[in-house]
Design an enzyme around this catalytic site. Structure first.
Site, short mmCIF file in Angstrom:
data_model
loop_
_atom_site.label_atom_id
_atom_site.label_comp_id
_atom_site.label_asym_id
_atom_site.label_seq_id
_atom_site.Cartn_x
_atom_site.Cartn_y
_atom_site.Cartn_z
N CYS A 165 0.82 -1.21 0.00
CA CYS A 165 0.00 0.00 0.00
C CYS A 165 0.86 1.27 0.00
O CYS A 165 1.16 1.84 1.05
CB CYS A 165 -0.98 0.05 1.17
SG CYS A 165 -2.18 1.40 0.95
N CYS A 340 -5.94 2.61 -4.05
CA CYS A 340 -5.35 3.21 -2.85
C CYS A 340 -6.24 4.36 -2.39
O CYS A 340 -6.15 5.46 -2.93
CB CYS A 340 -3.94 3.70 -3.16
SG CYS A 340 -3.03 4.24 -1.70
#
Length: 408
Positions: A165, A340
């Site tokens: 991430c 994201c």
């Protein structure tokens, strides 16, 4: 269960998001398959929720369940660690020395968070103002520090790519700044973002919105600076920069650790460049072993390493693996999709969705949700909808919005 002399049609290494989702997608299409999942942990974590724990939005208990409650009843759960792969004999070696035989292998073993790669970091995590949302037990400490800080210097760091991430280091920063702004103390806090990369975010379309928040919060953006050492007692952090090293005092330090492929993968015959499981980026099939697939954080595909990517990859691996069993051409193609949700303030998110080479791959039309702009709708998606999709859809083979694309 005992593993010696066990043989399965499909063995999945890893019982995280990618592993269980793949098992669910396989079982949905072919319920008769004999599947094993090798996973040592007794807990299963919803890792995308840790950013929200660190921002005071979620309680940590919302992000964890007993592994037994999410492990499908149609798989054999082998609760051990893998130490080696022997693809020439179609075997996986376990920590107790036993072996598991397979016809097809799926590797979904995640990523290694290398805390020890930063000198002094492991010794001070969870105290001296040093925290990280990359660990379940530390995310609550992040929120504690944010609540306690009223003045001083707060540092947020990001290591070289690839990492799990890529937006998480700055998500922590924005949510912290949002809370300090709400409390009226932001002007008394120096906020610095030390990023080992040369850009704020790797997909340029989302940078303008993010830069507006960098300016709004008065954040000092320090690019090409890699954290190399932390002295918790002295409250100093040392960075390697383009002009040598520098040491910075801090009152709060949020660290994103350097990350690598797991050791047992890096040292295995499955590893390619960088130590990742070497796969074709479209089919997710191993480049040298036709009966092996990989997905999630441990594979070599050059996509963003996110839970959203694993959710898209799982049905692709399932359909391609089933085709391989039948010795048919592989039908499904992975476009590199990852997502994201960048939490730029409490209540608003920039929803970055993109694939290979930074191509935008939005799930919604702009009139419904323009991911390039901070919106309340994207926040509702992240805070209220995505956790339900994770627990009740992804882990159970319900493939909403992730229908596999076709090759050719």
């Amino acid at each position: 269960m005992a593993a010696d002399n066990s043989e399965f049609e499909v063995v999945i290494v890893g019982g995280g998001a990618a592993g269980i989702a793949t098992a669910a997608s396989l079982h949905k299409r072919e319920p008769s398959l004999k599947i094993a999942i090798i996973e040592p942990s007794g807990k299963h974590y919803y890792q995308p929720g840790w950013t929200m724990v660190g921002g005071g939005v979620f309680d940590s208990g919302q992000t964890v369940r007993d592994m037994a409650s999410v492990m499908p009843d149609y798989v054999s759960w082998i609760r051990q660690s893998v130490t080696a792969f022997e693809p020439d004999t179609n075997e996986v070696v376990l920590a107790d020395g036993s072996r598991v035989k397979y016809i097809f292998l799926v590797v979904a073993a995640g990523i290694k968070l290398d805390w020890d790669a930063v000198e002094g970091l492991s010794d001070t995590l969870g105290r001296n103002g040093v925290t990280s949302n990359y660990r379940f037990d530390l995310a609550p400490y992040t929120w504690q520090l944010v609540q306690e800080l009223r003045s001083g210097r707060a540092l947020f760091t990001q290591p070289p790519m690839p990492i799990k991430c890529a937006g998480a280091p700055q998500k922590a920063m924005y949510l912290s700044c949002s809370e300090w702004e709400r409390r009226g103390v932001l002007s008394d806090i120096e906020v610095e973002f030390h990023n080992a990369g040369g850009v704020l975010f790797g997909v340029a379309d989302y940078v303008p919105a993010l830069m507006e928040y960098v300016a709004r919060y008065g954040i000092s953006l320090d690019l090409n600076e890699r954290l190399t050492a932390v002295d918790g007692g002295a409250k100093t952090a040392t960075f390697e920069t383009e002009n040598g090293s520098k040491t910075v005092d801090f009152d709060m330090l949020h660290v994103c650790p350097p990350q690598t492929a797991p050791d047992f993968i890096r040292s295995s015959p499955l590893a390619g460049e960088g130590g990742w499981v070497e796969v074709d980026q479209e089919t997710l099939r191993h480049k040298r072993f036709d009966n092996i697939f990989a997905l999630g954080d441990c594979c070599s595909a050059p996509n963003a390493k996110t839970a959203a990517a694993a959710r898209k990859q799982a049905p692709i691996v399932a359909t391609n693996l089933l085709a391989a069993i039948l010795e048919k051409p592989l039908p499904s193609k992975y476009d590199g999709y990852g997502s994201c949700p960048l939490t730029v303030e409490r209540g608003k998110i920039v929803l970055a969705e993109f694939g290979y080479r930074g191509k935008l791959l939005p799930s919604f039309p702009d009139w419904a949700l323009d991911g390039r702009k901070p919106t309340r709708r994207a926040w509702v998606l992240k805070a209220d909808i995505l956790p339900k999709i994770y627990w009740e859809a992804m882990l159970k083979g319900r493939e909403w919005l992730v229908k596999p694309g076709k090759l050719g």
